[in-house]
Scaffold this motif. Sequence first.
Motif, mmCIF file in Angstrom:
data_model
loop_
_atom_site.group_PDB
_atom_site.id
_atom_site.type_symbol
_atom_site.label_atom_id
_atom_site.label_comp_id
_atom_site.label_asym_id
_atom_site.label_seq_id
_atom_site.Cartn_x
_atom_site.Cartn_y
_atom_site.Cartn_z
ATOM 1 N N LYS A 25 -0.702 20.927 19.010
ATOM 2 C CA LYS A 25 -0.876 22.192 19.720
ATOM 3 C C LYS A 25 0.461 22.732 20.204
ATOM 4 N N ARG A 26 1.318 21.821 20.701
ATOM 5 C CA ARG A 26 2.614 22.246 21.224
ATOM 6 C C ARG A 26 3.496 22.839 20.125
ATOM 7 N N PHE A 27 3.473 22.216 18.917
ATOM 8 C CA PHE A 27 4.350 22.659 17.842
ATOM 9 C C PHE A 27 3.696 23.692 16.915
ATOM 10 N N GLY A 28 2.449 24.053 17.238
ATOM 11 C CA GLY A 28 1.784 25.059 16.408
ATOM 12 C C GLY A 28 1.398 24.548 15.039
ATOM 13 N N ILE A 29 1.126 23.255 14.927
ATOM 14 C CA ILE A 29 0.726 22.663 13.639
ATOM 15 C C ILE A 29 -0.792 22.761 13.501
ATOM 16 N N VAL A 30 -1.246 23.354 12.439
ATOM 17 C CA VAL A 30 -2.681 23.559 12.198
ATOM 18 C C VAL A 30 -3.073 22.820 10.928
ATOM 19 N N LEU A 86 0.843 -1.187 0.000
ATOM 20 C CA LEU A 86 0.000 0.000 0.000
ATOM 21 C C LEU A 86 0.873 1.230 0.000
ATOM 22 N N GLN A 87 0.664 2.084 -0.946
ATOM 23 C CA GLN A 87 1.428 3.312 -1.029
ATOM 24 C C GLN A 87 0.659 4.450 -0.376
ATOM 25 N N ALA A 88 1.347 5.260 0.376
ATOM 26 C CA ALA A 88 0.700 6.418 0.997
ATOM 27 C C ALA A 88 0.406 7.456 -0.070
ATOM 28 N N PRO A 89 -0.693 8.213 0.042
ATOM 29 C CA PRO A 89 -0.988 9.276 -0.905
ATOM 30 C C PRO A 89 0.137 10.290 -0.903
ATOM 31 N N PRO A 90 0.359 10.940 -2.035
ATOM 32 C CA PRO A 90 1.431 11.933 -2.074
ATOM 33 C C PRO A 90 1.165 13.070 -1.111
ATOM 34 N N ALA A 91 2.232 13.596 -0.554
ATOM 35 C CA ALA A 91 2.084 14.708 0.380
ATOM 36 C C ALA A 91 1.614 15.945 -0.351
ATOM 37 N N ALA A 92 0.887 16.749 0.373
ATOM 38 C CA ALA A 92 0.416 17.999 -0.221
ATOM 39 C C ALA A 92 1.596 18.877 -0.574
ATOM 40 N N PRO A 93 1.510 19.619 -1.683
ATOM 41 C CA PRO A 93 2.604 20.529 -2.056
ATOM 42 C C PRO A 93 2.887 21.509 -0.931
ATOM 43 N N GLN A 132 4.595 16.740 11.118
ATOM 44 C CA GLN A 132 3.905 17.425 10.026
ATOM 45 C C GLN A 132 3.971 16.601 8.743
ATOM 46 N N ALA A 133 5.132 15.978 8.495
ATOM 47 C CA ALA A 133 5.254 15.151 7.291
ATOM 48 C C ALA A 133 4.305 13.958 7.342
ATOM 49 N N PRO A 180 11.621 22.003 16.289
ATOM 50 C CA PRO A 180 12.420 20.794 16.517
ATOM 51 C C PRO A 180 12.169 19.747 15.442
ATOM 52 N N PRO A 181 13.115 18.811 15.246
ATOM 53 C CA PRO A 181 12.966 17.780 14.208
ATOM 54 C C PRO A 181 11.703 16.954 14.366
ATOM 55 N N GLU A 182 11.276 16.670 15.621
ATOM 56 C CA GLU A 182 10.081 15.846 15.803
ATOM 57 C C GLU A 182 8.830 16.557 15.310
ATOM 58 N N ALA A 183 8.845 17.909 15.312
ATOM 59 C CA ALA A 183 7.709 18.652 14.763
ATOM 60 C C ALA A 183 7.646 18.481 13.257
ATOM 61 N N GLU A 184 8.810 18.517 12.607
ATOM 62 C CA GLU A 184 8.851 18.324 11.156
ATOM 63 C C GLU A 184 8.398 16.917 10.780
ATOM 64 N N ARG A 185 8.833 15.929 11.580
ATOM 65 C CA ARG A 185 8.419 14.547 11.291
ATOM 66 C C ARG A 185 6.920 14.384 11.442
#
Length: 672
Positions: free
Chosen positions: A657-662, A598-605, A628-629, A621-626
């Motif tokens: 909420k901690r990393f400000g990801i919306v 099963l392939q994951a859908p492509p990430a949004a641009p 979000q990805a 921090p790196p864990e926030a980027e991971r």
Amino acid sequence: MSNSSDLHVDRVLRAASGVVPSSDTPDSLIHRSWHRCYHQHGLDPADCFDPCVESASRVRTSRERMEEYLQVARSGMEQLFKHVVDLGYVLLLTDAEGITIDYIGNDTWARDAQRFGLYLGANWQEHIAGTNGIGTCIQEQTALTCHSADHFYANNTGLSCSTTPLFHPDGRLMGVLDVSAQAQSDARESQHLALHLTRLYGRMIEDATFMRHFRDRWILRLATNWALVDVTGDMLLAFDADGVLLGASAAARQWLRALPPRRGADAVVGRHLMDLFDCTMDDIWRLARAPDAMERSLLSLVDQRSYFSSVIVPRVRAVGDGPLREAAEPAASVPVGAALRRLAGEDRKMRALQHQAQRLANRRINILIQGETGSGKEVFARALHESSERRHKPFVAVNCAAIPESLIESELFGYTAGTFTGARSRGMKGLIVQAHGGTLFLDEIGDMPLHLQTRLLRVLSEHEVLPLGAEQPVRVELTVVAASHRDLRQAIAAGTFREDLYYRLCGATLLLPSLRERQDLDYLIHLILEEEGREAGVPAAISDEAMALLRRCPWPGNIRQLRNALRYGLALCDEAGILTEHLPPEIGAGMPHAAPTLQAPPAAPMADRPAPPPAMAAARPPEAERLQALLHAHRWNITAVAAKTGQCRTTIYRQMKRFGIVSPVDAGNTPH
């Protein structure tokens, strides 16, 4: 037999026939020995003592077994002999069985010394040689003088012996140091100086052996005189990088045994330094960095005594993060409980961890388990509980990340009736109180809100819980085992975790290896198959091809992912057992009968991603980027991300909420 011999025999027999004294005066020690010799060993003081000499091979075996001890002791003996050589003394060193394995003699009375049995190989055990300095010292485990008529046998009354026991750093008796001479005075007090010197050099030999034994560990040296703290110490304590006690000198062991029951049981290993001192581990590490004794602290002990202190740095340290990392050493062998033993096969890291955990299981010490998500922290904590004396008491597990933040306080601490709208009419006993007498397991402790960390800290320090709405606290006795996949030191630096709570929780830190680091994958596969197959009522067999496929998997989800894969396989297999086609698609990718990957859908641009708040964009921090990805890869499906990471949905929302990801939906956008 001469009149003096008759008088001696009569005196010994009268004392041996009387009441056994219980005090520890010099006379009572001797009289107890006479009583043992006559009633237990069946010896007759009127007999003529003939020295018992062991074979050369027996002496050689003992010397080879105690080579390191001998090297240290011989140096001490040579120094001591310089002080007593002109006074006609000889020095003997024995093993724990009273057999002389080293000797420094005096030529002026060498022949008489041999007549008395003062030479290599002589066996001075009390049941052989009667009351004497060495044998009675072994029995009583204390320094003493056996002077002239103190000896059991009449023909030994020409000797005067001062002895002290020598203890190994682990508390075992190593042997006895003996200073002997021909008796010149009727008064035992004439040997006071000899006894003092024997004790002094015995202590020096013990301390030197301790320093050598723990040369690769941290050592805390305590002294009442600040000028001598770098030279000699009243007490020595060896500990590891987490502040857990590994050993104590004889004087320190005596002090530990004198502590109140709440603070100190008979055991030494596994106790935390913070249970012994009114300070923090930071104070201890500052001692290690101090350039000289003038800057070193006066540490206060729990019994209100104070000592000048210095910390000796390990000679060998592993390269690591900061001054707290020392060279790793496997824990000493201890009987491991069945529950802990079942968790691992022949993996070296897990075996060492099992022994370490077992040594800590019955100590009044809080434990922090760290490891990757899915590595089995709760299973390990439960096994530790079941391998302890608390096994019949409650094991209460709390996932600090799974309970909504608004309910954590009431769930943990409980509440009284009518505390808030919607509360139970009779109130509720909190999880901490429910764990009274047993083990409280706090999973994902790094996700506990700061204001509750403060309350938990009070529980750990005061052993009291104040339920919501209550006026009187509830007394609790429990051991806390906390777990986190986060680096709590980073959380402390970020201000999201209290440093004082960290040191309360990590009385000992156990680091679980990831599944990819372990060498017992086959054992774990068969163990899980046995458990899951028994529960599902299906065969627990697996083909060689499927096993080979499982061995090649990197297992990013660790044991949790392995268990889920085997559950999946058991659900699909028939009586023949699990084949390659029965394994999950991501495990069997590329195999002949594997289901399509099963392939994951492509990430949004990137252009479609909502911009993070300015405060977060500067240094995320790196864990926030991971995170979000992952959210983009799963089209912002929180349930899918939670399943992928092995966490609950509440934790994912809290991290966002901690990393400000919306999410795009919340931002007013629609994902492509």
